[in-house]
Design an enzyme around this catalytic site. Structure first.
Site, PDB file in Angstrom:
ATOM      1  N   HIS A  42       0.817  -1.204   0.000  1.00 56.60           N
ATOM      2  CA  HIS A  42       0.000   0.000   0.000  1.00 56.60           C
ATOM      3  C   HIS A  42       0.863   1.271   0.000  1.00 56.60           C
ATOM      4  CE1 HIS A  42      -2.654   2.856   2.467  1.00 56.60           C
ATOM      5  NE2 HIS A  42      -3.317   2.678   1.336  1.00 56.60           N
ATOM      6  N   ARG A  43       0.786   2.035  -1.082  1.00 54.39           N
ATOM      7  CA  ARG A  43       1.649   3.222  -1.283  1.00 54.39           C
ATOM      8  C   ARG A  43       3.128   2.816  -1.219  1.00 54.39           C
ATOM      9  NH1 ARG A  43      -1.491   7.057   3.214  1.00 54.39           N
ATOM     10  NH2 ARG A  43      -3.568   6.265   2.780  1.00 54.39           N
ATOM     11  N   GLU A  69       0.995  -0.367  -4.788  1.00 52.53           N
ATOM     12  CA  GLU A  69      -0.157   0.521  -4.993  1.00 52.53           C
ATOM     13  C   GLU A  69       0.361   1.958  -5.062  1.00 52.53           C
ATOM     14  OE1 GLU A  69      -3.891   2.777  -3.385  1.00 52.53           O
ATOM     15  OE2 GLU A  69      -1.957   2.606  -2.397  1.00 52.53           O
ATOM     16  N   ASP A  71      -0.726   6.102  -5.580  1.00 52.93           N
ATOM     17  CA  ASP A  71      -1.768   7.138  -5.648  1.00 52.93           C
ATOM     18  C   ASP A  71      -1.347   8.170  -6.676  1.00 52.93           C
ATOM     19  OD1 ASP A  71      -3.568   6.324  -3.454  1.00 52.93           O
ATOM     20  OD2 ASP A  71      -1.810   6.686  -2.202  1.00 52.93           O
ATOM     21  N   HIS A  84      -0.513  10.832  -1.910  1.00 52.91           N
ATOM     22  CA  HIS A  84      -1.845  10.426  -1.437  1.00 52.91           C
ATOM     23  C   HIS A  84      -2.771  11.602  -1.153  1.00 52.91           C
ATOM     24  CE1 HIS A  84      -4.880   9.371   1.591  1.00 52.91           C
ATOM     25  NE2 HIS A  84      -4.989   8.253   0.890  1.00 52.91           N
ATOM     26  N   GLU A 143      -4.019   3.847  -8.400  1.00 59.55           N
ATOM     27  CA  GLU A 143      -5.239   4.506  -7.918  1.00 59.55           C
ATOM     28  C   GLU A 143      -5.314   5.914  -8.478  1.00 59.55           C
ATOM     29  OE1 GLU A 143      -6.052   4.771  -3.658  1.00 59.55           O
ATOM     30  OE2 GLU A 143      -7.652   6.215  -4.069  1.00 59.55           O
ATOM     31  N   LYS A 145      -6.397   9.126  -7.737  1.00 59.80           N
ATOM     32  CA  LYS A 145      -6.747   9.748  -6.455  1.00 59.80           C
ATOM     33  C   LYS A 145      -7.399  11.107  -6.696  1.00 59.80           C
ATOM     34  CE  LYS A 145      -6.063   8.607  -2.676  1.00 59.80           C
ATOM     35  NZ  LYS A 145      -7.121   7.867  -1.938  1.00 59.80           N
ATOM     36  N   ASP A 269       0.368  -2.027   4.473  1.00 59.19           N
ATOM     37  CA  ASP A 269       1.585  -1.231   4.662  1.00 59.19           C
ATOM     38  C   ASP A 269       2.775  -2.137   4.979  1.00 59.19           C
ATOM     39  OD1 ASP A 269      -0.152   0.884   4.455  1.00 59.19           O
ATOM     40  OD2 ASP A 269       0.165   1.676   6.473  1.00 59.19           O
TER      41      ASP A 269
HETATM   42  O1  G3P Z   1      -5.698   0.682  -2.435  1.00 58.97           O
HETATM   43  C1  G3P Z   1      -6.614   0.973  -1.461  1.00 58.97           C
HETATM   44  C2  G3P Z   1      -6.309   2.167  -0.626  1.00 58.97           C
HETATM   45  O2  G3P Z   1      -5.143   2.796  -1.062  1.00 58.97           O
HETATM   46  C3  G3P Z   1      -7.410   3.131  -0.594  1.00 58.97           C
HETATM   47  O3  G3P Z   1      -7.274   4.054   0.423  1.00 58.97           O
HETATM   48  O4  G3P Z   1      -6.856   6.323   1.228  1.00 58.97           O
HETATM   49  O5  G3P Z   1      -5.049   4.649   1.309  1.00 58.97           O
HETATM   50  O6  G3P Z   1      -5.745   5.616  -0.845  1.00 58.97           O
HETATM   51  P1  G3P Z   1      -6.176   5.205   0.517  1.00 58.97           P
HETATM   52 CA    CA Z   2      -4.343   4.535  -2.323  1.00 54.38          CA
END
Ligand code: G3P
Ligand code: CA
Length: 281
Positions: A42-43, A69, A71, A84, A143, A145, A269
């Protein structure tokens, strides 16, 4: 007498081999569960390095995540970057809205020190830089965003992927997702061969089968907040023809719960929480 002592020792050793060794072996055995769960950093591996920086993506790559992932947002001069929040306040030493900076200005900010001094000087990377470094090496979960703030962002992302021939069927591991479902539909029209996902926050906790069917008309993934994931939701998503990647795992027990519920992917994470599962490499 000595013979007797030896025979007692011998009997003891035989007993230990027959009963205790298999018992220990059983404890260490992999349980029957062999389900494979896709590991999404994640990120980047943002538990270990500042989110959405090359340091975080590199860490995820080193940890053998299946996907990173990212953003994606856009600068004032129309460049795609990874960040993000819609402001730079939390994750850099600057202040202000992402869309008010040019690429040159935003890349002068320090995007690492807020996390740890060790990462001082990390820049906000461009989307192209990330794609060029990692395509073919690790999957990309892209994503869009807050795309409503950046008209044309879907076309720009599509251009980056198309210029690199990544828009063809079965080409690399690329998925595009967003909380903005209109943006997902627009992107799917531009990139029909790339799988797309709808992100679902807590406002979708009561999602109906009919709504899942509507999503499935253009999306391949329903990716919800982990707080409303259970076995029943997973079954309903699968019945609709989509897969389900849940976000965001920051504790081992939450990864375990999602695994038990049968999700296809876990967005975390800490990639190591997902590799701990039986059947993972
Ligand atoms: O990939 C899912 C997740 O990233 C969505 O929430 O706010 O962390 O971008 P957020
Ligand atoms: Ca995200």
């Amino acid at each position: 007498m000595i013979r007797r002592i030896f025979s007692i020792i011998f009997m003891f050793v035989v007993f230990m081999c027959l009963f205790t060794v298999p018992a220990f072996a059983a404890i260490g055995e992999t349980p029957a569960k062999q389900q494979q769960v896709v590991n999404v950093a994640h990120r980047g591996a943002s538990g270990h390095a500042p989110e959405n920086t090359m340091a975080a993506f590199e860490k995820a790559f080193e940890m053998k995540s299946d996907y990173i992932e990212i953003d994606v947002q856009m600068t004032k001069d129309g460049e795609l970057i990874a960040i993000h929040d819609t402001t730079v306040d939390r994750t850099t030493n600057g202040m202000g809205f992402v869309g008010d900076f040019t690429l040159e200005e935003i890349q002068q900010l320090d995007a690492g020190s807020w996390f740890d001094e060790e990462f001082a000087g990390e820049q906000i990377p461009t989307f192209e830089e990330i794609v060029d470094k990692y395509r073919g090496k690790v999957g990309l979960l892209i994503e869009l965003k807050s795309p409503e703030l950046y008209p044309g962002v879907e076309e720009k992302v599509a251009d980056v992927l198309t210029e690199r021939n990544m828009h063809r069927p079965n080409n690399n591991k690329v998925i595009i997702q967003s909380f903005n479902h209109e943006s997902v539909q627009r992107s799917k029209e531009l990139l029909p061969n790339i799988p797309h996902g709808v992100l679902a926050g807590m406002n979708w906790a009561e999602v109906t089968d009919e709504q899942l069917q509507e999503f499935a008309a253009y999306a391949d993934y329903f990716n919800p907040n982990r707080n409303f994931v259970d076995e029943e939701l997973v079954e309903r998503v699968h019945r609709s023809g989509m897969e389900i990647y849940a976000y965001t795992v920051r504790e081992q027990k939450h990864a375990d719960e999602l695994f038990e519920a049968g999700v296809d992917g876990i967005i975390t994470d800490f990639p190591e929480y997902v590799y701990d599962f039986p059947g993972q490499n």
